[in-house]
Write a protein that holds these residues in place. Structure first.
Motif, PDB file in Angstrom:
ATOM      1  N   LEU A 149      52.545  62.176  -8.970  1.00  6.62           N
ATOM      2  CA  LEU A 149      53.092  62.592  -7.850  1.00  6.62           C
ATOM      3  C   LEU A 149      53.879  61.473  -7.085  1.00  6.62           C
ATOM      4  CD1 LEU A 149      53.140  65.077  -6.083  1.00  6.62           C
ATOM      5  CD2 LEU A 149      50.842  64.265  -4.943  1.00  6.62           C
ATOM      6  N   ILE A 150      53.169  60.586  -7.209  1.00  6.48           N
ATOM      7  CA  ILE A 150      53.948  59.411  -6.462  1.00  6.48           C
ATOM      8  C   ILE A 150      55.340  59.018  -6.996  1.00  6.48           C
ATOM      9  CG2 ILE A 150      53.851  56.603  -5.864  1.00  6.48           C
ATOM     10  CD1 ILE A 150      50.881  56.878  -5.526  1.00  6.48           C
ATOM     11  N   TYR A 151      55.397  58.921  -8.344  1.00  6.81           N
ATOM     12  CA  TYR A 151      56.603  58.595  -8.908  1.00  6.81           C
ATOM     13  C   TYR A 151      57.718  59.835  -8.593  1.00  6.81           C
ATOM     14  CZ  TYR A 151      54.786  55.322 -12.139  1.00  6.81           C
ATOM     15  OH  TYR A 151      54.186  54.093 -12.490  1.00  6.81           O
ATOM     16  N   GLY A 152      57.194  61.181  -8.588  1.00  4.02           N
ATOM     17  CA  GLY A 152      58.003  62.123  -8.294  1.00  4.02           C
ATOM     18  C   GLY A 152      58.435  62.148  -7.057  1.00  4.02           C
ATOM     19  N   VAL A 153      57.517  61.777  -5.841  1.00  2.00           N
ATOM     20  CA  VAL A 153      58.193  61.633  -4.732  1.00  2.00           C
ATOM     21  C   VAL A 153      59.039  60.511  -4.266  1.00  2.00           C
ATOM     22  CG1 VAL A 153      57.246  61.000  -2.226  1.00  2.00           C
ATOM     23  CG2 VAL A 153      55.903  62.898  -3.714  1.00  2.00           C
ATOM     24  N   LEU A 154      58.792  59.338  -5.131  1.00  2.00           N
ATOM     25  CA  LEU A 154      59.733  58.293  -4.958  1.00  2.00           C
ATOM     26  C   LEU A 154      61.040  58.534  -5.423  1.00  2.00           C
ATOM     27  CD1 LEU A 154      57.611  55.276  -5.627  1.00  2.00           C
ATOM     28  CD2 LEU A 154      58.417  55.979  -3.451  1.00  2.00           C
ATOM     29  N   LEU A 155      61.192  59.315  -6.552  1.00  7.58           N
ATOM     30  CA  LEU A 155      62.462  59.773  -7.098  1.00  7.58           C
ATOM     31  C   LEU A 155      63.135  60.812  -6.199  1.00  7.58           C
ATOM     32  CD1 LEU A 155      61.541  60.144 -10.687  1.00  7.58           C
ATOM     33  CD2 LEU A 155      62.927  58.208  -9.875  1.00  7.58           C
ATOM     34  N   CYS A 156      62.096  61.622  -5.775  1.00  8.68           N
ATOM     35  CA  CYS A 156      62.804  62.741  -4.796  1.00  8.68           C
ATOM     36  C   CYS A 156      63.469  62.181  -3.434  1.00  8.68           C
ATOM     37  CB  CYS A 156      61.708  63.833  -4.546  1.00  8.68           C
ATOM     38  SG  CYS A 156      62.167  65.137  -3.597  1.00  8.68           S
ATOM     39  N   THR A 165      62.785  51.886  -2.489  1.00 10.54           N
ATOM     40  CA  THR A 165      62.104  52.813  -3.412  1.00 10.54           C
ATOM     41  C   THR A 165      61.374  52.324  -4.938  1.00 10.54           C
ATOM     42  OG1 THR A 165      63.093  54.428  -2.240  1.00 10.54           O
ATOM     43  CG2 THR A 165      62.166  55.057  -4.225  1.00 10.54           C
ATOM     44  N   LEU A 166      62.603  51.474  -5.313  1.00  8.49           N
ATOM     45  CA  LEU A 166      62.234  51.212  -6.574  1.00  8.49           C
ATOM     46  C   LEU A 166      61.248  50.033  -6.431  1.00  8.49           C
ATOM     47  CD1 LEU A 166      65.352  50.591  -8.917  1.00  8.49           C
ATOM     48  CD2 LEU A 166      63.395  51.597  -9.649  1.00  8.49           C
ATOM     49  N   ALA A 167      61.232  49.198  -5.652  1.00 12.64           N
ATOM     50  CA  ALA A 167      60.339  48.107  -5.452  1.00 12.64           C
ATOM     51  C   ALA A 167      58.816  48.588  -5.352  1.00 12.64           C
ATOM     52  CB  ALA A 167      60.798  47.003  -4.555  1.00 12.64           C
ATOM     53  N   LEU A 168      58.798  49.658  -4.449  1.00 15.42           N
ATOM     54  CA  LEU A 168      57.489  50.153  -4.281  1.00 15.42           C
ATOM     55  C   LEU A 168      57.005  50.623  -5.475  1.00 15.42           C
ATOM     56  CD1 LEU A 168      56.421  50.341  -1.225  1.00 15.42           C
ATOM     57  CD2 LEU A 168      57.266  52.962  -1.393  1.00 15.42           C
ATOM     58  N   LYS A 169      57.757  51.326  -6.220  1.00 14.53           N
ATOM     59  CA  LYS A 169      57.209  51.879  -7.422  1.00 14.53           C
ATOM     60  C   LYS A 169      56.690  50.982  -8.509  1.00 14.53           C
ATOM     61  CE  LYS A 169      58.866  54.643 -11.342  1.00 14.53           C
ATOM     62  NZ  LYS A 169      59.447  53.631 -12.483  1.00 14.53           N
ATOM     63  N   SER A 170      57.569  49.646  -8.620  1.00 18.63           N
ATOM     64  CA  SER A 170      57.032  48.647  -9.387  1.00 18.63           C
ATOM     65  C   SER A 170      55.833  48.082  -8.991  1.00 18.63           C
ATOM     66  CB  SER A 170      58.275  47.569  -9.435  1.00 18.63           C
ATOM     67  OG  SER A 170      59.297  48.294  -9.759  1.00 18.63           O
ATOM     68  N   LEU A 171      55.555  48.107  -7.423  1.00 17.82           N
ATOM     69  CA  LEU A 171      54.447  47.130  -7.033  1.00 17.82           C
ATOM     70  C   LEU A 171      52.995  47.996  -7.258  1.00 17.82           C
ATOM     71  CD1 LEU A 171      53.919  44.788  -4.886  1.00 17.82           C
ATOM     72  CD2 LEU A 171      53.660  46.572  -3.258  1.00 17.82           C
ATOM     73  N   LEU A 172      53.318  49.415  -7.047  1.00 18.39           N
ATOM     74  CA  LEU A 172      52.366  50.183  -7.477  1.00 18.39           C
ATOM     75  C   LEU A 172      51.799  50.037  -9.073  1.00 18.39           C
ATOM     76  CD1 LEU A 172      53.422  53.423  -5.314  1.00 18.39           C
ATOM     77  CD2 LEU A 172      51.236  51.939  -5.007  1.00 18.39           C
ATOM     78  N   GLU A 173      52.893  50.103  -9.624  1.00 13.19           N
ATOM     79  CA  GLU A 173      52.587  49.929 -11.021  1.00 13.19           C
ATOM     80  C   GLU A 173      52.117  48.681 -11.263  1.00 13.19           C
ATOM     81  OE1 GLU A 173      56.320  50.445 -13.334  1.00 13.19           O
ATOM     82  OE2 GLU A 173      55.998  52.525 -13.592  1.00 13.19           O
ATOM     83  N   TRP A 174      52.210  47.668 -10.887  1.00 11.36           N
ATOM     84  CA  TRP A 174      51.687  46.290 -11.019  1.00 11.36           C
ATOM     85  C   TRP A 174      50.261  46.077 -10.586  1.00 11.36           C
ATOM     86  CZ3 TRP A 174      51.199  42.304  -7.248  1.00 11.36           C
ATOM     87  CH2 TRP A 174      50.679  41.102  -7.723  1.00 11.36           C
ATOM     88  N   ARG A 175      50.300  46.734  -9.339  1.00 13.27           N
ATOM     89  CA  ARG A 175      48.866  46.594  -8.417  1.00 13.27           C
ATOM     90  C   ARG A 175      48.077  47.442  -9.342  1.00 13.27           C
ATOM     91  NH1 ARG A 175      48.373  46.077  -2.642  1.00 13.27           N
ATOM     92  NH2 ARG A 175      46.558  46.996  -3.041  1.00 13.27           N
ATOM     93  N   HIS A 176      48.098  48.569  -9.851  1.00  8.39           N
ATOM     94  CA  HIS A 176      47.347  49.493 -10.264  1.00  8.39           C
ATOM     95  C   HIS A 176      47.445  49.694 -11.861  1.00  8.39           C
ATOM     96  CE1 HIS A 176      45.940  50.906  -6.371  1.00  8.39           C
ATOM     97  NE2 HIS A 176      47.044  50.648  -6.024  1.00  8.39           N
ATOM     98  N   ALA A 177      47.823  48.433 -12.514  1.00  8.57           N
ATOM     99  CA  ALA A 177      48.095  48.626 -13.865  1.00  8.57           C
ATOM    100  C   ALA A 177      46.638  48.941 -14.708  1.00  8.57           C
ATOM    101  CB  ALA A 177      48.596  47.333 -14.542  1.00  8.57           C
ATOM    102  N   ASP A 178      45.586  48.293 -14.187  1.00 12.09           N
ATOM    103  CA  ASP A 178      44.430  48.415 -14.811  1.00 12.09           C
ATOM    104  C   ASP A 178      43.820  49.973 -14.952  1.00 12.09           C
ATOM    105  OD1 ASP A 178      44.579  45.975 -15.006  1.00 12.09           O
ATOM    106  OD2 ASP A 178      42.926  45.434 -13.860  1.00 12.09           O
TER     107      ASP A 178
END
Lengths: 242, 297
Positions: free
Chosen positions: B214-221, B276-289
């Motif tokens: 959902l977060i990815y979809g919203v960021l791309l949207c 937007t892109l940075a936010l997405k990468s940050l989320l991916e990195w913070r929640h990798a586990d």
């Protein structure tokens, strides 16, 4: 709780999954629905739970028509084949889910919920696993958590869909004994679905053999074993001993 | 146009092993291939972006800032943010609803619905804008009724929002459908058997399970909603200070040879996309586990 199934039928897209079947389950019994895949046993279990609606027929619980009672009000403990544990919640949160989902007026206080979770963790012999996530458990442990989660919401009956299907033989035998113990301790009317005749005959008080959406025979394990009513039952019970 | 699909390429069994396993290129080849890929990405993707920022700042940061604080520029920035603020939540909600219907139920016309969701990806945005004018314009299907009730859609904010909704509709639904289909409905059924109401089930089981998609979809949207040009250009009428969004404003400034102002605005728009892109990468990195755990299950 007495369960009466009266002339239940169900078809999916024109293909009949259940021809009209009738079945009475006395309160406190442990019943196995035994049959090969496609025999309609899981459909019957899901209709009992309220997860599926029958096309025709009625489900009576303690004599009252419950056919139209939605699943959330039926108070069934359902153990899914794949366990369906909530993957983003800890074991303790999974077990507490049913109590926390209650409307505020009926919800036990927080401390009471924690106490009950601890009690069920003890019951399934996983007292220290409350903080783990389902992905960190073995298959047998997941199965036990699913059972504890179903019991913790204080159901009126316990329904299990192939409860030991995905486990290896040793774990399966252990858990079978555990389920029988829990059933005898709680006195809950219990219905489980299996394709394993050995499991059905060794665990249940009454076995319902099904094939092609019909009930072939209902009886005690000894009846099924020694006095098969139809050729299908004879073949199914004698072939492929596990 | 198929950026949503490109984010998550379909999982091909064995695709992971083939890089390191049986098919191994000689070392020299591997270096050459990697260098080519990096060079291409640099020339095709990075260079244009860098040029925009360089041009924007050529006259100094103060000049760029002055260009961005012109009343018309401020109006364009406000309008773009407003349109995104309306369109993105609406499409998030309808996207969840559509994905839910497709992943959970079998019904007549399901294949049609799936094709419809993809329609905005296959139709040119200009065509979409024209279609909206034919529907809501003064001579359009609903035109007379709208005029009689004094409702302005074309050349006004509602038209721009409608065009943006159309263009960005697929992003959320396309991200969610595969995730919800793969997860199946047994966790939701379990919640119901435990006595949860439909809303409680959605809040405590469905939503947490789809939150990453959902977060990815919203960021791309959101990125697309702010950047859309074609459909908005047609339906907005490009009224400076009123219906000109940031992309429209950039084009107008550039056509008037005000390239410093155009590049300043372009840099700001690019920066919003990069955030937007940075936010997405940050989320991916913070929640990798977390991500790994939910996939392993």
């Amino acid at each position: 709780m007495n369960i009466d199934i009266e002339d239940i039928s169900r078809s999916f897209g024109g293909v009949p999954a259940l021809h009209p079947v009738s079945l009475s389950i006395p309160s406190g019994a442990m019943v196995a629905l035994l049959g090969p895949s496609g025999s309609g046993k899981t459909t019957l279990l899901r209709i009992l739970a309220g997860l599926e609606r029958p096309d025709f027929g009625r489900v009576l619980l303690d004599g009252r028509d419950a056919t139209a009672v939605p699943v959330r009000q039926r108070r069934v403990g359902f153990v899914f084949q794949s366990y369906a544990l909530f993957r983003h919640m800890t074991v303790a949160e999974n077990i507490a889910y049913g109590l926390r989902a209650r409307p505020r007026a009926e919800r036990p206080p927080r401390a009471e919920i924690a106490r009950r979770v601890a009690r069920y963790l003890d019951l399934i012999r996983l007292p220290d696993m409350g903080a783990r996530y389902p992905s960190q458990l073995s298959g047998g442990q997941r199965q036990r958590v699913a059972l504890a989660r179903a019991l913790a919401s204080e159901p009126q009956m316990l329904l299990l869909d192939e409860p030991f299907g995905a486990l290896d033989a040793r774990v399966r035998r252990e858990l079978r004994a555990g389920l029988r113990e829990i059933h005898d301790a709680t006195g809950l009317t219990t219905v489980f679905v299996t394709h394993d005749q050995d499991e059905a005959l060794s665990l249940a008080d009454r076995v319902v053999v099904m094939s092609m959406g019909r009930i072939e025979q209902i009886g005690a394990p000894d009846d099924i074993r020694h006095r098969p009513a139809t050729p299908f039952v004879r073949d199914f019970v004698t072939s492929d001993p596990v | 146009m198929s950026d949503a699909a490109a984010i998550h390429p379909p999982a091909v069994p064995g695709a992971g092993q083939s890089c390191s396993g049986a098919i191994t290129e000689p070392r020299g080849w591997r270096i050459a291939l990697t260098a080519t890929a990096v060079a291409l990405a640099g020339v095709l993707l990075l260079a244009p972006l860098a040029i925009v920022f360089a041009e924007a700042l050529r006259g100094g940061a103060a000049a760029a800032l002055a260009a961005l604080t012109q009343p018309d520029a401020l109006s364009a920035i406000r309008l773009t943010l407003l349109v995104a603020a309306i369109a993105v939540p609406l499409n998030a909600v309808t996207g969840i609803a559509a994905a839910w219907a497709i992943a959970r139920f079998d019904f007549r016309g399901k294949a049609l619905l799936i094709s419809l969701i993809d329609l905005p990806f296959s139709v040119s945005p200009v065509v979409a804008g024209l279609a909206l004018i034919l529907l809501y314009g003064a001579n359009g299907v609903f035109g007379a009724w709208l005029v009689a009730h004094d409702l302005r859609i074309v050349f006004a904010l509602p038209g721009i929002v409608l065009a943006t909704l159309f263009i960005t509709f697929p992003f959320v639904a396309r991200e969610l459908i595969p995730v919800m289909t793969e997860q199946g409905s047994s966790e939701e059924e379990a919640a119901l058997t435990l006595g949860a109401s439909g809303w409680h089930m959605f809040r405590t089981v469905t939503l947490p399970n789809i939150r990453w998609a959902l977060i990815y979809g919203v960021l791309l949207c959101n990125a697309r909603a702010m950047g859309e040009f074609g459909a908005v250009a047609v339906i907005s009428g490009k009224i400076r200070g009123q219906t000109a969004t940031m992309p429209i404003m950039i084009e107008m400034l550039y056509n008037e040879y005000l390239s410093a102002a155009a590049f300043a605005m372009a840099a700001l728009l690019a920066a919003l996309a990069l955030v937007t892109l940075a936010l997405k990468s940050l989320l991916e990195w913070r929640h990798a586990d977390d991500l790994a755990a939910s996939r392993r299950h």
